[in-house]
Design a protein around this motif. Sequence first.
Motif, PDB file in Angstrom:
ATOM      1  N   THR A 268       0.825  -1.208   0.000  1.00 26.91           N
ATOM      2  CA  THR A 268       0.000   0.000   0.000  1.00 26.91           C
ATOM      3  C   THR A 268       0.856   1.253   0.000  1.00 26.91           C
ATOM      4  OG1 THR A 268      -0.167  -0.029   2.417  1.00 26.91           O
ATOM      5  CG2 THR A 268      -1.907  -1.154   1.168  1.00 26.91           C
ATOM      6  N   PHE A 269       0.205   2.355  -0.355  1.00 22.61           N
ATOM      7  CA  PHE A 269       0.879   3.644  -0.454  1.00 22.61           C
ATOM      8  C   PHE A 269       0.032   4.713   0.225  1.00 22.61           C
ATOM      9  CE2 PHE A 269       2.072   0.977  -3.966  1.00 22.61           C
ATOM     10  CZ  PHE A 269       3.446   1.150  -4.091  1.00 22.61           C
ATOM     11  N   LYS A 270       0.710   5.605   0.931  1.00 18.88           N
ATOM     12  CA  LYS A 270       0.036   6.735   1.573  1.00 18.88           C
ATOM     13  C   LYS A 270      -0.104   7.842   0.531  1.00 18.88           C
ATOM     14  CE  LYS A 270       0.441   9.800   5.606  1.00 18.88           C
ATOM     15  NZ  LYS A 270       0.670  11.108   4.964  1.00 18.88           N
ATOM     16  N   ARG A 271      -1.304   8.355   0.387  1.00 18.52           N
ATOM     17  CA  ARG A 271      -1.585   9.411  -0.581  1.00 18.52           C
ATOM     18  C   ARG A 271      -1.778  10.732   0.154  1.00 18.52           C
ATOM     19  NH1 ARG A 271      -6.953   9.053  -4.216  1.00 18.52           N
ATOM     20  NH2 ARG A 271      -7.836   9.025  -2.123  1.00 18.52           N
ATOM     21  N   ASP A 272      -0.968  11.720  -0.176  1.00 19.69           N
ATOM     22  CA  ASP A 272      -1.090  13.050   0.420  1.00 19.69           C
ATOM     23  C   ASP A 272      -1.474  14.047  -0.662  1.00 19.69           C
ATOM     24  OD1 ASP A 272      -0.271  12.579   3.204  1.00 19.69           O
ATOM     25  OD2 ASP A 272       1.668  12.046   2.325  1.00 19.69           O
ATOM     26  N   VAL A 273      -2.498  14.831  -0.391  1.00 17.57           N
ATOM     27  CA  VAL A 273      -2.956  15.839  -1.342  1.00 17.57           C
ATOM     28  C   VAL A 273      -2.138  17.113  -1.148  1.00 17.57           C
ATOM     29  CG1 VAL A 273      -4.895  17.240  -2.126  1.00 17.57           C
ATOM     30  CG2 VAL A 273      -5.278  14.868  -1.414  1.00 17.57           C
ATOM     31  N   VAL A 274      -1.401  17.491  -2.178  1.00 15.06           N
ATOM     32  CA  VAL A 274      -0.587  18.704  -2.149  1.00 15.06           C
ATOM     33  C   VAL A 274      -1.438  19.905  -2.555  1.00 15.06           C
ATOM     34  CG1 VAL A 274       1.456  19.853  -3.097  1.00 15.06           C
ATOM     35  CG2 VAL A 274       1.483  17.373  -2.701  1.00 15.06           C
ATOM     36  N   VAL A 275      -2.249  19.731  -3.575  1.00 13.43           N
ATOM     37  CA  VAL A 275      -3.150  20.782  -4.049  1.00 13.43           C
ATOM     38  C   VAL A 275      -4.532  20.175  -4.230  1.00 13.43           C
ATOM     39  CG1 VAL A 275      -3.692  22.404  -5.903  1.00 13.43           C
ATOM     40  CG2 VAL A 275      -1.303  22.031  -5.240  1.00 13.43           C
TER      41      VAL A 275
END
Length: 300
Positions: A268-275
């Motif tokens: 799995t991968f952590k998804r971070d919203v930059v914009v």
Amino acid sequence: MKAGIDSITDDADLSKQALREGLEQGTLTMEDIDKALFNTFRVRFRLGEFDPEENNPYASIGEESMMTEKAKALSLRAAREQVVLLKNDKGTLPLDKTKTGKVAVIGQLGGTVYRDWYAGTMPYSVTPLEAIIGKVGSDKVTFKDGNDRITLTSVANGKKIGLAKDEKSPVIASGEAETFMLSDWGFGSNTLQAESNGKYLTTDEETVTASADEVYGWFVKEVFHLLPQEDGSVGLTTWNGKTVTAPNGGNDTIAVSEELKSFGATETFKRDVVVDGIEEAVAAAKAAETAIVFVVTIRS
């Protein structure tokens, strides 16, 4: 076929077997088959496919007939006349460029021209955004595609997903974080476009690289599925449901496993919203006197 598909371009044996089974099960009738054949042959007869070449006016049309002024004029007329205006409250359209003020063009389709498999090679293209700028001037137009910009981090090793310095820009899980534009195509399909080189993530069935110039192909290998997990992370699978992994502690190129994982995820991968794309689009609309929004309606 019941919905009006008269020409089936899938595998011939597979298609014929499906039609036979439909007849046997009673979901299709010979009248359905006859109707489809009638429609298909009607066009082929009108195109002169069954006439001697010397009697067929279409047989002598060569490449010299392409891109002539007459052909261009006809194409422009066809493009204009195919537009369907569904609603026009208060006579808003057509817009008057002397009264539009600042214009916000919103939606990825405002700045993109897509071609399909059967469309041929376009001699040129004009995006809606370019056309609008041509009418009112670049100083009055703001464009926001509405897509999120995200970064990805491998949950297994805590390393950010980035691009290796190579001709094809392999995707790796060790290095500087790459920002990706996330486009949601509906039905669980997404594309990820690297901001640093403008290329789409794609796969050769073994590795993942940021090397595709467009979303295109008989099999659209730029499609990825982001599978939500209970801890808020996402699993990644390819266009055909194969698992995306970060081998060797993320030091090797992001790989594609042969294992199919349609629902769960082995990595799995952590998804971070930059914009936040929607927030950007809303802000642009609020700051403008006119908003022109380009969207596609998807019915499930």
